[in-house]
Write a protein that holds these residues in place. Structure first.
Motif, short mmCIF file in Angstrom:
data_model
loop_
_atom_site.label_atom_id
_atom_site.label_comp_id
_atom_site.label_asym_id
_atom_site.label_seq_id
_atom_site.Cartn_x
_atom_site.Cartn_y
_atom_site.Cartn_z
N VAL A 1 0.87 -1.18 0.00
CA VAL A 1 0.00 0.00 0.00
C VAL A 1 0.91 1.23 0.00
O VAL A 1 1.45 1.62 1.03
N SER A 2 1.07 1.83 -1.17
CA SER A 2 1.94 3.01 -1.30
C SER A 2 1.23 4.25 -0.73
O SER A 2 0.03 4.22 -0.43
N GLU A 3 1.96 5.33 -0.63
CA GLU A 3 1.37 6.58 -0.14
C GLU A 3 0.23 7.03 -1.05
O GLU A 3 -0.81 7.47 -0.57
N SER A 4 0.40 6.91 -2.36
CA SER A 4 -0.68 7.30 -3.28
C SER A 4 -1.88 6.35 -3.14
O SER A 4 -3.03 6.79 -3.27
N ASP A 5 -1.62 5.06 -2.87
CA ASP A 5 -2.72 4.12 -2.60
C ASP A 5 -3.50 4.56 -1.37
O ASP A 5 -4.73 4.57 -1.36
N ARG A 6 -2.77 4.93 -0.31
CA ARG A 6 -3.43 5.38 0.94
C ARG A 6 -4.31 6.59 0.67
O ARG A 6 -5.42 6.67 1.17
N GLU A 7 -3.78 7.53 -0.10
CA GLU A 7 -4.55 8.74 -0.42
C GLU A 7 -5.80 8.41 -1.21
O GLU A 7 -6.80 9.12 -1.13
N ALA A 8 -5.77 7.30 -1.98
CA ALA A 8 -6.93 6.87 -2.77
C ALA A 8 -7.89 6.00 -1.96
O ALA A 8 -8.91 5.55 -2.48
N GLY A 9 -7.58 5.76 -0.67
CA GLY A 9 -8.48 5.00 0.19
C GLY A 9 -8.14 3.54 0.38
O GLY A 9 -8.90 2.80 1.00
N TYR A 10 -7.01 3.07 -0.15
CA TYR A 10 -6.63 1.67 0.01
C TYR A 10 -5.96 1.45 1.36
O TYR A 10 -5.24 2.32 1.87
N ALA A 11 -6.20 0.27 1.93
CA ALA A 11 -5.60 -0.11 3.20
C ALA A 11 -5.62 -1.64 3.30
O ALA A 11 -6.31 -2.31 2.53
N LEU A 12 -4.86 -2.16 4.23
CA LEU A 12 -4.92 -3.59 4.54
C LEU A 12 -5.91 -3.77 5.67
O LEU A 12 -5.82 -3.09 6.70
N ALA A 13 -6.88 -4.65 5.49
CA ALA A 13 -7.95 -4.83 6.48
C ALA A 13 -7.42 -5.23 7.85
O ALA A 13 -8.03 -4.93 8.86
N CYS A 14 -6.26 -5.88 7.88
CA CYS A 14 -5.67 -6.28 9.16
C CYS A 14 -5.12 -5.09 9.93
O CYS A 14 -4.81 -5.20 11.12
N ARG A 15 -4.99 -3.95 9.27
CA ARG A 15 -4.48 -2.73 9.90
C ARG A 15 -5.46 -1.57 9.73
O ARG A 15 -5.08 -0.41 9.80
N LEU A 16 -6.73 -1.89 9.51
CA LEU A 16 -7.78 -0.90 9.28
C LEU A 16 -8.71 -0.88 10.49
O LEU A 16 -9.28 -1.90 10.85
N TYR A 17 -8.85 0.31 11.11
CA TYR A 17 -9.66 0.47 12.32
C TYR A 17 -10.71 1.55 12.06
O TYR A 17 -10.36 2.69 11.74
N PRO A 18 -11.99 1.22 12.19
CA PRO A 18 -13.04 2.19 11.87
C PRO A 18 -13.18 3.29 12.92
O PRO A 18 -13.02 3.04 14.11
N ALA A 19 -13.46 4.51 12.45
CA ALA A 19 -13.82 5.62 13.33
C ALA A 19 -15.28 5.99 13.07
O ALA A 19 -15.84 6.86 13.74
N ALA A 20 -15.89 5.32 12.09
CA ALA A 20 -17.29 5.52 11.70
C ALA A 20 -17.71 4.27 10.93
O ALA A 20 -16.89 3.39 10.69
N ASP A 21 -18.98 4.21 10.54
CA ASP A 21 -19.43 3.11 9.69
C ASP A 21 -18.63 3.18 8.38
O ASP A 21 -18.32 4.29 7.89
N LEU A 22 -18.28 2.02 7.82
CA LEU A 22 -17.48 1.98 6.60
C LEU A 22 -18.19 1.21 5.49
O LEU A 22 -18.87 0.23 5.75
N LEU A 23 -17.95 1.64 4.27
CA LEU A 23 -18.31 0.89 3.07
C LEU A 23 -16.98 0.60 2.39
O LEU A 23 -16.22 1.53 2.10
N ILE A 24 -16.68 -0.70 2.16
CA ILE A 24 -15.41 -1.06 1.55
C ILE A 24 -15.60 -1.94 0.34
O ILE A 24 -16.59 -2.65 0.22
N GLU A 25 -14.63 -1.89 -0.57
CA GLU A 25 -14.57 -2.76 -1.74
C GLU A 25 -13.43 -3.74 -1.53
O GLU A 25 -12.35 -3.34 -1.09
N VAL A 26 -13.67 -5.00 -1.86
CA VAL A 26 -12.62 -6.02 -1.74
C VAL A 26 -12.00 -6.23 -3.10
O VAL A 26 -12.68 -6.28 -4.10
#
Length: 92
Positions: free
Chosen positions: A67-92
Motif C-alpha cells: 500500500v503506497s502513499e498514493s494508494d493510501r490517499e486513494a483510500g486503500y488499506a490492509l484490512a488487518c491494519r484498518l480500524y473504523p472511526a465511523a461506519d465503513l463501506l469497503i470494496e474487496v
C-alpha cells in the motif's frame, strides 16, 4: 449502535460490526464472514487489501510495498491494519 461500534459493509458482500479498537479483518473473522482474503494478519502480505469507499478510519503500520502513499490517499488499506472511526463501506 453503541459508541465505538461501527457497521462495516462490503460492496457486493456481507456486513458486520467492528469496534474502534478491533481491526476490520479480525471483526470479519469473529462474525463468521469470509469476504476479505486472510493472509499474515501482520500488515505485510497484502492479501487483505481493500478500498474504503465511505467512512472515517485510521490505519496501523502497513507494508509500503503493498500500500503506497498514493494508494493510501486513494483510500486503500490492509484490512488487518484498518480500524473504523465511523461506519465503513469497503470494496474487496
Amino acid at each position: 449502535m453503541t459508541t465505538g461500534l461501527h457497521l462495516i459493509r462490503i460492496v457486493g458482500g456481507g456486513e458486520f460490526s467492528c469496534g474502534e479498537d478491533e481491526s476490520v479483518l479480525l471483526a470479519m473473522e469473529r462474525c463468521g464472514s469470509s469476504d476479505i482474503g486472510v493472509g499474515c494478519r501482520g500488515g505485510g502480505c497484502g492479501i487483505c487489501r481493500v478500498k474504503v469507499v465511505e467512512g472515517g478510519y485510521k490505519t496501523g503500520k502497513m507494508s509500503a510495498a503493498k500500500v503506497s502513499e498514493s494508494d493510501r490517499e486513494a483510500g486503500y488499506a490492509l484490512a488487518c491494519r484498518l480500524y473504523p472511526a465511523a461506519d465503513l463501506l469497503i470494496e474487496v
